[in-house]
Enzyme design. Structure first.
Site, PDB file in Angstrom:
ATOM      1  N   GLU A 130       0.834  -1.199   0.000  1.00 20.07           N
ATOM      2  CA  GLU A 130       0.000   0.000   0.000  1.00 20.07           C
ATOM      3  C   GLU A 130       0.873   1.256   0.000  1.00 20.07           C
ATOM      4  O   GLU A 130       2.040   1.207   0.403  1.00 20.07           O
ATOM      5  CB  GLU A 130      -0.929  -0.007   1.212  1.00 20.07           C
ATOM      6  CG  GLU A 130      -1.913  -1.165   1.191  1.00 20.07           C
ATOM      7  CD  GLU A 130      -3.009  -1.026   2.235  1.00 20.07           C
ATOM      8  OE1 GLU A 130      -2.942  -0.088   3.048  1.00 20.07           O
ATOM      9  OE2 GLU A 130      -3.941  -1.854   2.225  1.00 20.07           O
ATOM     10  N   PRO A 131       0.320   2.389  -0.461  1.00 21.40           N
ATOM     11  CA  PRO A 131       1.121   3.611  -0.587  1.00 21.40           C
ATOM     12  C   PRO A 131       1.796   4.057   0.708  1.00 21.40           C
ATOM     13  O   PRO A 131       2.947   4.491   0.699  1.00 21.40           O
ATOM     14  CB  PRO A 131       0.095   4.650  -1.055  1.00 21.40           C
ATOM     15  CG  PRO A 131      -0.992   3.868  -1.694  1.00 21.40           C
ATOM     16  CD  PRO A 131      -1.058   2.574  -0.948  1.00 21.40           C
ATOM     17  N   ALA A 133       2.121   2.097   3.567  1.00 19.56           N
ATOM     18  CA  ALA A 133       2.631   1.006   4.392  1.00 19.56           C
ATOM     19  C   ALA A 133       3.921   0.401   3.849  1.00 19.56           C
ATOM     20  O   ALA A 133       4.729  -0.134   4.602  1.00 19.56           O
ATOM     21  CB  ALA A 133       1.572  -0.089   4.526  1.00 19.56           C
ATOM     22  N   GLY A 134       4.126   0.459   2.527  1.00 23.28           N
ATOM     23  CA  GLY A 134       5.313  -0.144   1.943  1.00 23.28           C
ATOM     24  C   GLY A 134       5.386  -1.628   2.251  1.00 23.28           C
ATOM     25  O   GLY A 134       4.440  -2.375   2.032  1.00 23.28           O
ATOM     26  N   SER A 135       6.525  -2.046   2.820  1.00 25.66           N
ATOM     27  CA  SER A 135       6.734  -3.466   3.121  1.00 25.66           C
ATOM     28  C   SER A 135       6.049  -3.918   4.405  1.00 25.66           C
ATOM     29  O   SER A 135       6.071  -5.099   4.736  1.00 25.66           O
ATOM     30  CB  SER A 135       8.241  -3.752   3.227  1.00 25.66           C
ATOM     31  OG  SER A 135       8.899  -3.480   2.015  1.00 25.66           O
ATOM     32  N   ARG A 242      10.945 -15.182  -1.923  1.00 23.29           N
ATOM     33  CA  ARG A 242      12.202 -14.427  -1.922  1.00 23.29           C
ATOM     34  C   ARG A 242      13.320 -15.226  -2.579  1.00 23.29           C
ATOM     35  O   ARG A 242      14.241 -14.651  -3.169  1.00 23.29           O
ATOM     36  CB  ARG A 242      12.571 -14.019  -0.494  1.00 23.29           C
ATOM     37  CG  ARG A 242      11.712 -12.858  -0.001  1.00 23.29           C
ATOM     38  CD  ARG A 242      11.908 -12.529   1.452  1.00 23.29           C
ATOM     39  NE  ARG A 242      11.164 -11.308   1.784  1.00 23.29           N
ATOM     40  CZ  ARG A 242      10.933 -10.878   3.009  1.00 23.29           C
ATOM     41  NH1 ARG A 242      11.365 -11.589   4.061  1.00 23.29           N
ATOM     42  NH2 ARG A 242      10.260  -9.767   3.222  1.00 23.29           N
ATOM     43  N   GLU A 364       9.652  -7.485  -2.967  1.00 21.83           N
ATOM     44  CA  GLU A 364       9.668  -8.660  -2.079  1.00 21.83           C
ATOM     45  C   GLU A 364      10.570  -8.438  -0.869  1.00 21.83           C
ATOM     46  O   GLU A 364      11.206  -9.360  -0.368  1.00 21.83           O
ATOM     47  CB  GLU A 364      10.094  -9.919  -2.841  1.00 21.83           C
ATOM     48  CG  GLU A 364       8.974 -10.619  -3.572  1.00 21.83           C
ATOM     49  CD  GLU A 364       7.851 -11.066  -2.646  1.00 21.83           C
ATOM     50  OE1 GLU A 364       8.000 -12.082  -1.950  1.00 21.83           O
ATOM     51  OE2 GLU A 364       6.820 -10.388  -2.628  1.00 21.83           O
TER      52      GLU A 364
END
Length: 542
Positions: A130-131, A133-135, A242, A364
């Site tokens: 999300e814009p 929240a990122g990772s 990953r 990721e």
């Protein structure tokens, strides 16, 4: 335990991938699509359809696929990345998007959605980021509100691969019971995508924001039919996914390095080819080959363990991705330098590869997130074992053949144990930067051990059947010796630097870093680099 594809089937898939992409996406078309920022959706759908069927390798046999394991997926993803990383990302997005279903869905959901991937070749997207929240998947703002017969989704997702071309999307949203995955189909009312992002690299992939405005999703599309399991379901696949991105870094880095090797074998400067100049090969080629092969060793070891049923191995997946993405990015950067002015121009393709491979250090899980993940897990191991974790690991390396550099790799792990103990005694991990640097040192120390084990397996003929065999056992041992020297130098010097840098003026400097032994271990470094260079350029057959 997952047996995966047999060797013949894997080799056929790898060859078919190369032939298909060479015909459908020659370099001229790659460059044109990159320039125009256009995703070749037709090619992607052909790859995931009857023309190639690459999607079959990633789906279990019980749902109509070929049942490829982690090792197969690594080999396929590496090959895809060598062909084009943007294309690879678009193919990979389908399997990332379907992973919540594979690992958390009901049997009916698996048969429905995985069956459609197999039979129809539908494309998926993975709607998690999300814009704001990122990772951080726990900082969700997209919501799922229960209504009669299902839920209403509201919110936004950012940086979604296949965002505007996917036929279906798995979406992580905050339901009353906690974060939960839902499956949405393209064309659902209120579900839309933005114009594709204008990206630095992987411009052949489609990346777009997703919007949810009172989108109705039926209750049967809640993955697992139970709320609150979304983060657990996501964590269950991090080690595996990953590892696949690690293979992307490995493939992109090797493609750049191989182009530099070919260029320097022909380019004459001051009366000799660049490949004949030690100053060129030992700066721009050999160190990057060594680091890429260290990453490969860790990838193959982790893939073997996942296929053996050891679990998701999230920390090992983080280490693999960290090593391979950083090595791939550095190798691509060096390849530009290796080409001189030509490397800075688009027709030589290394410029594009560099822009493409850069994303592997971001998506990721950024390298910084991975450093934190690695450090936190191994820090707990250090505390639980009262410092014995890496000392014990070092002791096990003693049984390996001396020519693998195992003794130097063991010294690196012993120095790592000393650095971590100094951090414990001084409570230095209160400094976030120290913790992150520990993550880097841990990754390099563990890679040295993996590479020594891989070299030993090559020497005694016990490498996995599907392992990459570009280098002979003798050359792989030389590569291992070079990397072990680099790892012990990095751990002793950089580890000592940050430990001392975090201490106050009156605190005693740490002991146990064994500087004299670390420096003595560097003997023979140039000779081993000469061997590797001679093999890369066909001047020796070892």
């Amino acid at each position: 335990m997952t047996s995966g594809l047999d060797l013949e089937s894997l080799d056929l898939m790898l060859d078919a991938l190369g032939d298909f992409v060479a015909a459908a996406l020659p370099e001229e078309r790659q460059l044109a699509l990159d320039r125009d920022d256009t995703c070749p959706e037709d090619t992607i759908r052909q790859m995931c359809g009857d023309d190639l069927g690459v999607q079959l390798a990633f789906v279990p046999e019980e749902y109509g696929g070929m049942g490829g394991g982690a090792f197969d997926s690594y080999r396929i993803c590496e090959r895809l990345a060598r062909l084009d990383l943007g294309l690879a990302t678009s193919v990979f997005a389908t399997f990332l998007g379907s992973d919540p279903i594979l690992f958390g869905g009901t049997e009916e959901q698996k048969e429905r959605w995985l069956g459609r991937i197999v039979k129809e070749g539908i494309l998926f997207a993975y709607g998690a980021t999300e814009p704001e929240a990122g990772s951080d998947l726990g900082a969700l703002r997209t919501t799922a509100t229960p209504v009669e017969g299902g839920y209403r989704l509201n919110g936004r997702k950012q940086w979604i691969s296949n965002g505007s071309i996917a036929d279906a999307c798995s979406v992580l949203a905050l339901a009353p019971g906690g974060p939960s995955w839902f499956v949405l189909e393209r064309g659902t009312e209120g579900f839309s995508s933005a114009v594709p992002e204008d990206k630095h690299g992987i411009r052949l992939s489609n990346t777009a924001a997703l919007y949810f405005d009172e989108v109705f999703v039926p209750a049967e599309n809640l993955v697992g039919l139970a709320e609150g399991k979304g983060l657990v379901q996501a964590q269950n696949v991090f080690g595996y996914t990953r590892l696949m991105v690690a293979a992307f870094g490995l493939g992109g880095g090797w493609e750049a390095a191989d182009r530099a090797i070919r260029y320097s074998a022909d380019r004459v400067q001051a009366g000799a080819t660049l490949s004949a100049k030690q100053g060129y090969t030992h700066k721009l080629i050999v160190p990057h080959v060594v680091r890429l092969e260290a990453a490969r060793a860790f990838i193959e070891e982790t893939a073997t363990r996942i296929d053996a049923g050891e679990g998701s191995l999230n920390t090992e997946g983080a280490i693999a991705k960290y090593l391979a993405s950083e090595a791939g990015n550095a190798a691509a950067e060096a390849a530009i330098q290796a080409h001189g002015g030509y490397g800075y121009t688009r027709p030589y393709l290394v410029e594009k590869i560099k822009r493409d491979v850069r994303i592997t250090t971001i998506y990721e899980g950024t390298s910084e997130i991975l450093e934190m993940t690695i450090a936190r897990d191994r820090w707990q191991q250090h505390l639980k074992t009262r410092g014995a974790h890496y000392r014990d690991a070092a002791a096990t390396l003693a049984a390996l053949p001396a020519e693998t550099g195992a003794a130097t790799a063991a010294l690196a792990l012993e120095c790592l144990a000393a650095v971590m103990e100094a951090c414990r005694a001084g409570r230095l991990t209160r400094n976030q930067h120290v913790l992150l640097r520990l993550g880097e040192l841990i990754a390099n120390g563990e890679a040295a051990g993996s590479l020594a084990r891989r070299a030993a397996a090559a020497l005694d003929g016990t490498l996995p059947e599907k392992a990459d065999r570009r280098f002979s056992p003798a050359v792989l041992a030389a590569i291992s010796r070079v990397f072990a020297r680099e790892a012990v130098m990095k751990i002793a010097e950089e580890g000592g630097r940050w430990v001392i840098g975090a201490l106050s003026e009156n605190d005693a400097a740490p002991d146990g870093l064994r500087g004299d032994e670390m420096r003595a271990a560097q003997r023979g470094l140039l000779a081993d680099m000469d061997v590797i260079a001679d093999v890369l350029y066909g001047r020796a057959d070892l």
